[in-house]
Design a protein around this motif. Structure first.
Motif, mmCIF file in Angstrom:
data_model
loop_
_atom_site.group_PDB
_atom_site.id
_atom_site.type_symbol
_atom_site.label_atom_id
_atom_site.label_comp_id
_atom_site.label_asym_id
_atom_site.label_seq_id
_atom_site.Cartn_x
_atom_site.Cartn_y
_atom_site.Cartn_z
ATOM 1 N N THR A 203 99.236 -15.025 117.758
ATOM 2 C CA THR A 203 99.302 -14.676 119.173
ATOM 3 C C THR A 203 98.483 -15.680 119.964
ATOM 4 N N LYS A 206 95.923 -14.032 125.808
ATOM 5 C CA LYS A 206 94.796 -13.103 125.837
ATOM 6 C C LYS A 206 95.192 -11.743 126.395
ATOM 7 N N SER A 207 96.101 -11.743 127.377
ATOM 8 C CA SER A 207 96.470 -10.485 128.019
ATOM 9 C C SER A 207 97.218 -9.550 127.080
ATOM 10 N N LYS A 208 97.739 -10.091 125.961
ATOM 11 C CA LYS A 208 98.526 -9.265 125.048
ATOM 12 C C LYS A 208 97.799 -8.983 123.737
ATOM 13 N N ARG A 209 96.522 -9.318 123.663
ATOM 14 C CA ARG A 209 95.805 -9.106 122.407
ATOM 15 C C ARG A 209 95.528 -7.638 122.134
ATOM 16 N N LEU A 210 95.756 -6.790 123.121
ATOM 17 C CA LEU A 210 95.576 -5.360 122.914
ATOM 18 C C LEU A 210 96.781 -4.725 122.239
ATOM 19 N N ARG A 211 97.840 -5.485 122.048
ATOM 20 C CA ARG A 211 99.022 -4.946 121.381
ATOM 21 C C ARG A 211 98.732 -4.697 119.903
ATOM 22 N N ARG A 212 99.348 -3.650 119.368
ATOM 23 C CA ARG A 212 99.186 -3.349 117.938
ATOM 24 C C ARG A 212 99.940 -4.368 117.093
ATOM 25 N N HIS A 214 102.139 -7.996 117.264
ATOM 26 C CA HIS A 214 102.405 -9.163 118.113
ATOM 27 C C HIS A 214 103.747 -9.777 117.721
ATOM 28 N N PHE A 251 104.653 -5.136 126.445
ATOM 29 C CA PHE A 251 104.250 -4.108 125.488
ATOM 30 C C PHE A 251 105.442 -3.281 125.003
ATOM 31 N N THR A 254 105.817 -3.697 120.956
ATOM 32 C CA THR A 254 104.878 -3.008 120.072
ATOM 33 C C THR A 254 105.019 -1.493 120.154
#
Length: 308
Positions: A203, A206-212, A214, A251, A254
Motif C-alpha cells: 500500500t 496514507k489515507s487508506k492505511r486504516l483499511r483491513r 489493501h 473503502f 475492504t
C-alpha cells in the motif's frame, strides 16, 4: 414308336456363347470384377490429458454513457473472447439497457447477460457500487455457479489473469499495478505472498492505511456459491453480501471482502508468490474530453465526422 426312355442315353451338344469383344475407347475389356472393400475403423486413442471441466468465470462489468465507452467495452470484449469457455460476461447499465451497448456485446461473440440497475446513485462514486450489487443480486437469485471477478471496462487485463482465476477455491487475490492520480508514477497495491499464502499487503496511500485489506476492486475474485450457499462455507449469518455505499471512497473493497472471508488464512495468492502483474488500473478520466471541431459525439458511444 418307341416311347421308353428309361434305358436310352441322350447326348446333348455343348452349347457355347458366341465370342463378343467389348470395346471402350478402342480398348478390349477382358474381365470385370465386382468387390466391396471394407476397412475396420481403428479404435480412437483415449486422451489421458483431458481433465475435469473448467470452472465458469463470471465477469462483472459496470458501464455508463461516456466518451470512449465503446472503445473500453470492445477492448475488454476482445480479451474475453480469447479466454477458454465457460465464461459469462455480466454487463450492467444504469436505468435502461441501451441498444448501442447491446450491439457491442453481440459483436464480441462472448456469452453475456445485459443487466439493468434501476437504483439511481446519490453520488458519482456510488454508481459502480449499485451496478455491481445489481450483478451480485442476479448471480444470487439465479445461483450462477463460477468464479466472480469485478472487471471495470477501463482497466487493462491479460488473458493469463482470467485463466488463473480458475485455480481459486474460495477467495483469490493478486497485486494490481495502478497509475497514481497525479499520472506521474505507478504504484502497486495488493497482497504480499509466500507461495500461495497471503502474508502482507502493498500500500502506498496514507489515507487508506486504516483499511483491513489493501486490495483494488480488480485485484480479487471469489466463488459465487458464497453468495447463495453460506452453509457450505461456514458463514454464521446469511445476510446478502453486497458492496456498501455508506463508506468513504476507497473503502468499498475492504468492507466487501470482510463479508466474504474472516482473514488472510482464507485467501489464496494468485499466482504463486504473487509475483506477476496481470492487470493495470489506469484511473482514466474521460469526463473532460475535448473533441476536434466538426466532430459529433453521438450518445457518447461512437464518434462521427461531419461531412462538409
Amino acid at each position: 414308336m418307341d416311347t421308353d426312355v428309361r434305358a436310352k442315353d441322350f447326348a446333348f451338344p455343348e452349347l457355347k456363347p458366341p465370342h463378343v469383344d467389348l470395346r471402350l475407347d478402342d480398348q478390349i475389356v477382358t474381365s470385370v470384377s465386382l468387390g466391396i472393400h471394407t476397412r475396420l475403423q481403428e479404435p480412437k486413442e483415449v486422451d489421458d490429458s483431458i481433465g475435469p471441466p473448467l470452472k465458469q468465470l463470471i465477469v462483472v462489468t459496470p458501464t455508463y454513457n461516456r466518451g470512449f465507452q465503446a472503445y473500453f467495452l470492445n477492448r475488454l470484449g476482445q480479451v474475453l473472447r480469447l479466454v477458454k469457455p465457460p465464461l459469462v460476461w455480466i454487463v450492467v447499465e444504469e436505468k435502461v439497457a441501451s441498444f448501442e451497448t447491446a450491439e457491442i456485446l453481440r459483436r464480441t461473440g462472448v456469452m453475456y447477460r445485459h443487466v439493468v440497475c434501476t437504483r439511481s446513485p446519490s453520488e458519482p462514486k456510488d454508481r459502480g457500487v449499485h451496478q455491481r450489487n445489481a450483478a451480485l443480486e442476479h448471480i444470487e437469485r439465479h445461483k450462477v455457479d463460477g468464479i466472480v471477478f469485478f472487471a471495470d471496462d477501463d482497466n487493462v487485463y491479460t488473458v493469463e489473469l482470467f485463466e488463473s482465476l480458475r485455480t481459486i477455491r474460495r477467495f483469490g487475490t493478486w497485486p494490481v499495478a495502478m497509475l497514481a492520480p497525479s499520472k506521474n508514477k505507478a504504484i502497486l497495491e495488493g497482497p504480499v505472498c509466500n507461495g500461495s499464502q497471503v502474508i502482507g499487503w502493498h500500500t502506498n496511500e496514507k489515507s487508506k492505511r486504516l483499511r483491513r485489506f489493501h486490495v483494488d476492486m480488480s485485484g480479487f475474485a471469489f466463488n459465487s456459491s458464497i453468495l447463495w450457499d453460506p452453509k457450505r462455507w461456514g458463514r454464521p449469518y446469511s445476510n446478502p453480501i453486497r458492496q456498501l455505499d455508506t463508506v468513504k471512497e476507497g473503502f468499498q473493497e475492504t468492507t466487501f471482502i470482510e463479508q466474504v472471508v474472516e482473514d488472510e488464512s482464507q485467501m489464496e495468492g494468485i499466482l504463486p508468490g504473487c509475483s506477476r502483474i496481470m492487470n493495470w488500473h489506469l484511473h482514466l478520466d474521460t469526463s473532460n474530453l475535448i473533441y476536434p471541431k466538426g466532430w459529433l459525439l453521438e450518445k457518447n458511444l461512437e464518434i462521427t465526422l461531419a461531412i462538409k
